[in-house]
Write a protein that holds these residues in place. Structure first.
Motif, PDB file in Angstrom:
ATOM      1  N   ASN A   6     -22.225  87.714 -22.513  1.00 46.41           N
ATOM      2  CA  ASN A   6     -22.475  87.079 -21.222  1.00 46.41           C
ATOM      3  C   ASN A   6     -21.241  86.362 -20.697  1.00 46.41           C
ATOM      4  N   GLN A   7     -20.555  85.699 -21.618  1.00 47.23           N
ATOM      5  CA  GLN A   7     -19.323  85.024 -21.226  1.00 47.23           C
ATOM      6  C   GLN A   7     -18.343  86.031 -20.649  1.00 47.23           C
ATOM      7  N   THR A   8     -18.235  87.149 -21.343  1.00 49.55           N
ATOM      8  CA  THR A   8     -17.321  88.182 -20.866  1.00 49.55           C
ATOM      9  C   THR A   8     -17.715  88.625 -19.480  1.00 49.55           C
ATOM     10  N   LYS A   9     -19.007  88.876 -19.308  1.00 50.33           N
ATOM     11  CA  LYS A   9     -19.478  89.360 -18.013  1.00 50.33           C
ATOM     12  C   LYS A   9     -19.148  88.371 -16.906  1.00 50.33           C
TER      13      LYS A   9
ATOM     14  N   VAL B 122     -11.377  76.324  -8.100  1.00 51.61           N
ATOM     15  CA  VAL B 122     -10.496  76.175  -9.257  1.00 51.61           C
ATOM     16  C   VAL B 122     -11.080  76.908 -10.458  1.00 51.61           C
ATOM     17  N   ALA B 123     -12.411  76.813 -10.563  1.00 52.81           N
ATOM     18  CA  ALA B 123     -13.065  77.443 -11.710  1.00 52.81           C
ATOM     19  C   ALA B 123     -12.807  78.935 -11.723  1.00 52.81           C
ATOM     20  N   ARG B 124     -12.929  79.540 -10.542  1.00 51.80           N
ATOM     21  CA  ARG B 124     -12.726  80.975 -10.487  1.00 51.80           C
ATOM     22  C   ARG B 124     -11.285  81.322 -10.844  1.00 51.80           C
ATOM     23  N   ARG B 125     -10.389  80.492 -10.330  1.00 48.53           N
ATOM     24  CA  ARG B 125      -8.988  80.762 -10.599  1.00 48.53           C
ATOM     25  C   ARG B 125      -8.713  80.694 -12.095  1.00 48.53           C
ATOM     26  N   GLN B 126      -9.306  79.696 -12.714  1.00 53.81           N
ATOM     27  CA  GLN B 126      -9.076  79.565 -14.156  1.00 53.81           C
ATOM     28  C   GLN B 126      -9.687  80.735 -14.908  1.00 53.81           C
ATOM     29  N   ALA B 127     -10.906  81.091 -14.502  1.00 51.97           N
ATOM     30  CA  ALA B 127     -11.572  82.203 -15.185  1.00 51.97           C
ATOM     31  C   ALA B 127     -10.748  83.472 -15.037  1.00 51.97           C
ATOM     32  N   ALA B 128     -10.256  83.708 -13.826  1.00 52.97           N
ATOM     33  CA  ALA B 128      -9.469  84.911 -13.595  1.00 52.97           C
ATOM     34  C   ALA B 128      -8.191  84.884 -14.408  1.00 52.97           C
ATOM     35  N   GLU B 129      -7.607  83.709 -14.477  1.00 53.72           N
ATOM     36  CA  GLU B 129      -6.370  83.571 -15.250  1.00 53.72           C
ATOM     37  C   GLU B 129      -6.634  83.877 -16.731  1.00 53.72           C
ATOM     38  N   THR B 130      -7.766  83.372 -17.201  1.00 55.15           N
ATOM     39  CA  THR B 130      -8.126  83.634 -18.591  1.00 55.15           C
ATOM     40  C   THR B 130      -8.278  85.135 -18.820  1.00 55.15           C
ATOM     41  N   ARG B 175     -14.370 100.917 -26.852  1.00 53.69           N
ATOM     42  CA  ARG B 175     -14.938 100.117 -27.936  1.00 53.69           C
ATOM     43  C   ARG B 175     -13.884  99.141 -28.472  1.00 53.69           C
ATOM     44  N   LEU B 176     -12.698  99.674 -28.744  1.00 52.72           N
ATOM     45  CA  LEU B 176     -11.635  98.817 -29.256  1.00 52.72           C
ATOM     46  C   LEU B 176     -11.235  97.761 -28.229  1.00 52.72           C
ATOM     47  N   GLY B 177     -11.141  98.208 -26.982  1.00 53.54           N
ATOM     48  CA  GLY B 177     -10.718  97.284 -25.930  1.00 53.54           C
ATOM     49  C   GLY B 177     -11.699  96.143 -25.782  1.00 53.54           C
ATOM     50  N   ARG B 178     -12.993  96.488 -25.791  1.00 49.62           N
ATOM     51  CA  ARG B 178     -14.003  95.434 -25.640  1.00 49.62           C
ATOM     52  C   ARG B 178     -13.946  94.445 -26.788  1.00 49.62           C
ATOM     53  N   LYS B 179     -13.795  95.000 -27.975  1.00 43.62           N
ATOM     54  CA  LYS B 179     -13.786  94.129 -29.143  1.00 43.62           C
ATOM     55  C   LYS B 179     -12.628  93.143 -29.037  1.00 43.62           C
ATOM     56  N   LYS B 180     -11.453  93.695 -28.751  1.00 45.31           N
ATOM     57  CA  LYS B 180     -10.263  92.850 -28.644  1.00 45.31           C
ATOM     58  C   LYS B 180     -10.427  91.825 -27.534  1.00 45.31           C
ATOM     59  N   PHE B 181     -10.959  92.297 -26.419  1.00 42.65           N
ATOM     60  CA  PHE B 181     -11.072  91.403 -25.271  1.00 42.65           C
ATOM     61  C   PHE B 181     -12.024  90.255 -25.581  1.00 42.65           C
ATOM     62  N   ARG B 183     -12.848  89.090 -28.425  1.00 43.85           N
ATOM     63  CA  ARG B 183     -12.279  88.182 -29.423  1.00 43.85           C
ATOM     64  C   ARG B 183     -11.277  87.236 -28.749  1.00 43.85           C
ATOM     65  N   ALA B 184     -10.440  87.817 -27.904  1.00 48.51           N
ATOM     66  CA  ALA B 184      -9.426  86.991 -27.231  1.00 48.51           C
ATOM     67  C   ALA B 184     -10.090  85.931 -26.364  1.00 48.51           C
ATOM     68  N   LEU B 185     -11.159  86.355 -25.683  1.00 49.37           N
ATOM     69  CA  LEU B 185     -11.846  85.426 -24.787  1.00 49.37           C
ATOM     70  C   LEU B 185     -12.492  84.297 -25.582  1.00 49.37           C
ATOM     71  N   ALA B 186     -13.121  84.662 -26.690  1.00 52.20           N
ATOM     72  CA  ALA B 186     -13.785  83.652 -27.516  1.00 52.20           C
ATOM     73  C   ALA B 186     -12.758  82.656 -28.032  1.00 52.20           C
ATOM     74  N   ARG B 187     -11.605  83.173 -28.448  1.00 55.99           N
ATOM     75  CA  ARG B 187     -10.569  82.289 -28.959  1.00 55.99           C
ATOM     76  C   ARG B 187     -10.126  81.300 -27.875  1.00 55.99           C
ATOM     77  N   ARG B 188      -9.970  81.815 -26.677  1.00 54.20           N
ATOM     78  CA  ARG B 188      -9.520  80.943 -25.587  1.00 54.20           C
ATOM     79  C   ARG B 188     -10.577  79.900 -25.250  1.00 54.20           C
ATOM     80  N   ASN B 189     -11.812  80.340 -25.229  1.00 54.25           N
ATOM     81  CA  ASN B 189     -12.876  79.398 -24.895  1.00 54.25           C
ATOM     82  C   ASN B 189     -12.962  78.286 -25.929  1.00 54.25           C
ATOM     83  N   GLN B 190     -12.796  78.678 -27.185  1.00 54.41           N
ATOM     84  CA  GLN B 190     -12.792  77.671 -28.241  1.00 54.41           C
ATOM     85  C   GLN B 190     -11.672  76.675 -28.021  1.00 54.41           C
ATOM     86  N   ALA B 191     -10.514  77.218 -27.702  1.00 56.56           N
ATOM     87  CA  ALA B 191      -9.352  76.352 -27.486  1.00 56.56           C
ATOM     88  C   ALA B 191      -9.597  75.428 -26.301  1.00 56.56           C
TER      89      ALA B 191
END
Lengths: 279, 198
Positions: A6-9, B122-130, B175-181, B183-191
């Motif tokens: 969902n976050q990704t979406k 600002v939120a959208r800009r940040q999300a897009a940047e992420t 499949r690989l792209g989604r997985k990597k993406f 993971r990268a997103l989760a890492r950033r959100n954690q940070a």
């Protein structure tokens, strides 16, 4: 599990919105395009024949194959040479004894050319059927594609000529699966194109007929999402606002987060405005 | 409804109004329809193909000139988006030959530079940047498949056609792209949440 999805979406939706132009800029750009067309501009000349993506893949392939052949050639030649030198040493030694040393030298030369004949076959065997090579494409991404691209005016098949022989091999297995999937897809797309064209031409009832035909033939087809979106928009165009709203709801529930959503919403809004304006 | 003038202004001189466009496009309804339907896709694709921000509009302009020139050749054997992707790719290639080598390589960099609406939050800009940063973690092939599938909403067969690769290749890259993406997103959100996990 579903939370990261969902976050990704959500993130992708924001990104989608942030990476296009605003409406005014889009309109301005369209106006600029139309002005250019009126001025007789036809745009840059491009290669006609191959789709560039295929071309790029093929180029990568060719370079790969060429590289492999070169390696195989050198390797095979070296091995044979080594073997021959060892053998030749004996032979030469033997022949030296019999007083015909030139035979040994000749032998090497002959084997050298023999290796050359053998090498391409070996190279072809070593060429993997799947060009997984592409996975490592970043090594020379644009740099390879660009030289291949020199446009129509100067048809120089020079880089093409060299590695052409093994070309058919890797190409054949790639073509087949795409073609089989593409067959029904092509048909689906034709039907969608008909619907889209009818909608564009202001014939929403024809569009709806085409969409109905698609729904009957490919109820869960690859283009089902497009179909539902187009249906909602066609109903809007036909002025059947209630049916359109229902179709839009069905579309949204079937494809939440679809990139077509914006267009559907816009069509609904336009239809609603039109009704207000008319009454 | 009557459009006052059928002539359109140069966009540099004034922002044209929709009504004026409509009046003009009646002579080229199909191109205008393709434009309206797919402009977002074409703009984003141009960016994703590595065109620098300053050239995006010029490239898109040229893409639609080619679309206009070739529209009658479009036979519906590929989807409009696959077809447009092919044209966009070639036009970008054409433009890249004009860029200097260094700039072309720079343009190959994964991150499409920001181009932001004034009203954007600002939120959208940040999300897009992420997202941009996360996209940068993917290999170019995975990235393009991922972008076409999950950002543009293209189906896998459609992508296979656009890129000229096998369907299975599309699926595996996706499949690989989604997985990597993810993971990268989760890492950033954690940070971002100030987590201590690195």
């Amino acid at each position: 599990m579903s939370e990261p999805a969902n976050q990704t979406k959500a993130a992708l939706r924001q990104y989608r919105l942030a990476t296009t132009l605003n409406d005014a800029s889009k309109d301005a750009l369209l106006a600029r395009v139309l002005t250019s067309i009126e001025d007789g501009a036809t745009g840059p000349a491009l290669e006609q024949d191959v789709t560039p993506d295929v071309a790029q893949v093929v180029v990568l392939d060719r370079w790969r194959t060429a590289g492999r052949i070169a390696v195989a050639l050198v390797g095979a030649a070296a091995v044979l040479l080594l073997v021959r030198v060892i053998h030749g040493g004996f032979v030469a030694g033997g022949q030296a004894r019999t007083g015909r040393p030139e035979q040994a030298v000749y032998g090497i030369a002959e084997d050298d050319s023999g290796a050359r004949v053998a090498a391409p076959r070996e190279a072809a065997e070593r060429t993997p059927p799947k060009p997984r090579a592409i996975e490592r494409a970043p090594v020379f991404p644009a740099d390879v594609a660009v030289p291949e691209a020199p446009a129509a005016p100067s048809p120089r098949p020079v880089p093409r000529a060299a590695p052409q022989r093994p070309q058919p091999k890797p190409k054949a297995p790639r073509a087949a699966p795409v073609a089989s999937a593409a067959d029904s897809l092509a048909e689906e797309m034709r039907m969608m194109a008909r619907a889209r064209a009818a909608l564009a031409a202001g014939q929403p009832s024809d569009a709806l007929a085409a969409l109905k035909a698609h729904a009957r033939r490919y109820p869960a087809g690859q283009m089902a999402e497009d179909r539902r979106a187009l249906r909602a928009r066609s109903l809007c165009a036909a002025g059947r606002n209630e049916a359109a709203a229902a179709a839009a709801r069905a579309f949204v529930s079937a494809h939440p987060g679809s990139p077509h959503r914006g267009k559907v919403d816009a069509a609904l809004q336009r239809a609603a405005e039109k009704k207000c304006g008319a009454s | 409804m009557g459009a006052p003038e059928a002539r359109i202004h140069r966009p540099s001189e004034s922002t044209p109004h929709r009504r004026q466009i409509r009046a003009v496009t009646s002579s080229a309804p199909i191109l205008a329809d393709v434009y309206r339907e797919h402009i977002d896709f074409v703009i984003r694709t141009t960016r994703h193909l590595g065109v620098p921000e300053s050239s995006v509009e010029d490239v898109v302009h040229d893409i639609f000139l080619v679309v206009h020139r070739r529209l009658e050749d479009y036979d519906g054997r590929s989807t409009m988006r696959s077809w447009l992707y092919g044209i966009a790719r070639r036009v970008v290639l054409h433009h890249k030959r004009g860029f200097s080598r260094a700039r072309a390589r720079e343009a190959q960099a994964p991150v499409p530079p920001p181009q932001l609406d004034a009203e954007e939050t600002v939120a959208r800009r940040q999300a897009a940047e992420t997202v941009r940063n996360c996209l940068g973690m993917l290999d170019p092939e995975q990235r393009m498949v991922f972008v076409l599938a999950d950002i543009e909403g293209m189906s896998a067969p459609e992508i296979a056609q656009a890129l000229g690769v096998k369907l299975n290749t599309v699926y595996s890259r996706l499949r690989l792209g989604r997985k990597k993406f993810e993971r990268a997103l989760a890492r950033r959100n954690q940070a971002d949440q100030g987590g201590t996990v690195r």
